[in-house]
Design a protein around this motif. Structure first.
Motif, PDB file in Angstrom:
ATOM      1  N   LYS A  13       0.856  -1.415   0.004  1.00 17.19           N
ATOM      2  CA  LYS A  13       0.214   0.049   0.116  1.00 17.19           C
ATOM      3  C   LYS A  13       0.986   1.253  -0.028  1.00 17.19           C
ATOM      4  O   LYS A  13       0.651   2.248  -0.750  1.00 17.19           O
ATOM      5  CB  LYS A  13      -0.867  -0.135   1.319  1.00 17.19           C
ATOM      6  N   ARG A  16       1.998   1.927  -3.623  1.00 19.54           N
ATOM      7  CA  ARG A  16       1.024   2.525  -4.424  1.00 19.54           C
ATOM      8  C   ARG A  16       0.709   3.883  -3.907  1.00 19.54           C
ATOM      9  O   ARG A  16       0.440   4.692  -4.980  1.00 19.54           O
ATOM     10  CB  ARG A  16      -0.173   1.514  -4.070  1.00 19.54           C
ATOM     11  N   LYS A  20       1.143   6.688  -6.868  1.00 19.11           N
ATOM     12  CA  LYS A  20       0.050   7.345  -7.282  1.00 19.11           C
ATOM     13  C   LYS A  20       0.340   8.976  -7.030  1.00 19.11           C
ATOM     14  O   LYS A  20       0.124   9.658  -7.870  1.00 19.11           O
ATOM     15  CB  LYS A  20      -0.948   6.917  -6.294  1.00 19.11           C
ATOM     16  N   TYR A 176      -8.043  -6.619  -2.934  1.00 22.15           N
ATOM     17  CA  TYR A 176      -7.775  -5.223  -3.570  1.00 22.15           C
ATOM     18  C   TYR A 176      -6.107  -5.140  -3.776  1.00 22.15           C
ATOM     19  O   TYR A 176      -5.966  -4.558  -4.852  1.00 22.15           O
ATOM     20  CB  TYR A 176      -8.288  -4.190  -2.688  1.00 22.15           C
ATOM     21  N   ASP A 177      -5.433  -5.388  -2.891  1.00 24.17           N
ATOM     22  CA  ASP A 177      -3.971  -5.574  -2.989  1.00 24.17           C
ATOM     23  C   ASP A 177      -3.324  -6.286  -4.446  1.00 24.17           C
ATOM     24  O   ASP A 177      -2.806  -5.524  -4.959  1.00 24.17           O
ATOM     25  CB  ASP A 177      -3.180  -5.756  -1.793  1.00 24.17           C
ATOM     26  N   ASP A 180      -4.351  -4.603  -7.363  1.00 21.24           N
ATOM     27  CA  ASP A 180      -3.312  -3.705  -7.834  1.00 21.24           C
ATOM     28  C   ASP A 180      -2.097  -3.991  -8.271  1.00 21.24           C
ATOM     29  O   ASP A 180      -1.593  -3.596  -9.167  1.00 21.24           O
ATOM     30  CB  ASP A 180      -3.298  -2.664  -6.494  1.00 21.24           C
ATOM     31  N   ILE A 181      -1.427  -5.009  -7.644  1.00 25.92           N
ATOM     32  CA  ILE A 181      -0.113  -5.456  -7.843  1.00 25.92           C
ATOM     33  C   ILE A 181      -0.352  -6.215  -9.219  1.00 25.92           C
ATOM     34  O   ILE A 181       0.583  -6.013  -9.937  1.00 25.92           O
ATOM     35  CB  ILE A 181       0.094  -6.535  -6.721  1.00 25.92           C
ATOM     36  N   ASN A 183      -2.294  -5.630 -11.499  1.00 25.19           N
ATOM     37  CA  ASN A 183      -2.600  -4.258 -12.698  1.00 25.19           C
ATOM     38  C   ASN A 183      -1.174  -3.566 -12.845  1.00 25.19           C
ATOM     39  O   ASN A 183      -0.990  -3.183 -14.215  1.00 25.19           O
ATOM     40  CB  ASN A 183      -3.432  -3.386 -12.484  1.00 25.19           C
ATOM     41  N   GLU A 184      -0.414  -3.642 -11.980  1.00 20.68           N
ATOM     42  CA  GLU A 184       0.999  -2.819 -11.971  1.00 20.68           C
ATOM     43  C   GLU A 184       1.760  -3.548 -12.580  1.00 20.68           C
ATOM     44  O   GLU A 184       3.078  -3.076 -13.081  1.00 20.68           O
ATOM     45  CB  GLU A 184       1.410  -2.218 -10.709  1.00 20.68           C
TER      46      GLU A 184
END
Length: 191
Positions: A13, A16, A20, A176-177, A180-181, A183-184
């Motif tokens: 987090k 991110r 961001k 959710y983590d 994100d991981i 997707n990145e």
């Protein structure tokens, strides 16, 4: 100067939040505040990999990581990858052989020249952390962590299989983590 307070926040987090902010600006600077016991080396590594200037100030309880983005060109590693493991065995054949093969894969990965950025354990894969399981597998995963690989384990899968993580080199994350991981990630390998 922007202050990004990450005390008490998990490493994925924190990364991110930092990404961001810096993705939202052309140039600028921020102070990232983290607990002294957090994994600050990876925050520094990520910032430096993007060509940002980094300085660290330390006090008794926390670290202030000053990151400055000025006319930087991001250094992109096209071969950066993450691994998503969804089973406690490798392949769909014989279960005993599959578990042996997964252990061999983790051992060989440790000796590989190129390591993943992340290794995510989801679904049945969390069973490799069962304290009654193969200690060699856990040692192989720990070695990956010591080489800078983020070892991430899905919280919901742990609850489903009634397992607790006692290893300090593991980060327990939610879906959710994981989204994100993934997707990145520039490249994702699913086992």
């Amino acid at each position: 100067m922007k202050e990004i307070d990450c005390r008490g926040i998990s490493f994925p987090k924190t990364i991110r939040m930092v990404k961001k902010y810096f993705n939202s600006i052309g140039e600028g600077e921020a102070i990232v505040i983290v607990n002294k016991d957090s994994d600050n080396a990876n925050i520094v590594k990520v910032a430096m990999s993007k060509g940002y200037q980094v300085e660290i100030e330390e006090n008794d309880e926390e670290l202030n990581i000053m990151i400055e983005k000025r006319g930087c060109l991001e250094i992109i590693d096209e071969k950066e990858f993450s691994i998503l493991i969804t089973s406690d065995k490798f392949g769909a054949g014989d279960e005993k052989l599959g578990k042996i093969l997964l252990n061999e894969y983790l051992n060989a990965l440790n000796e590989s020249e190129k390591l993943p950025k992340n290794i995510i354990f989801l679904n049945e894969a969390v069973k490799v952390f069962d304290t009654n399981g193969n200690k060699e597998k856990i040692n192989n995963i720990k070695l990956l962590s010591q080489e800078g690989v983020d070892v991430l384990v899905h919280e919901g899968s742990l609850k489903y299989y009634k397992l607790d993580i006692v290893d300090d080199f593991v980060e327990v994350v939610d879906m959710y983590d994981i989204v994100d991981i993934i997707n990145e990630s520039k490249n994702l390998i699913k086992l």
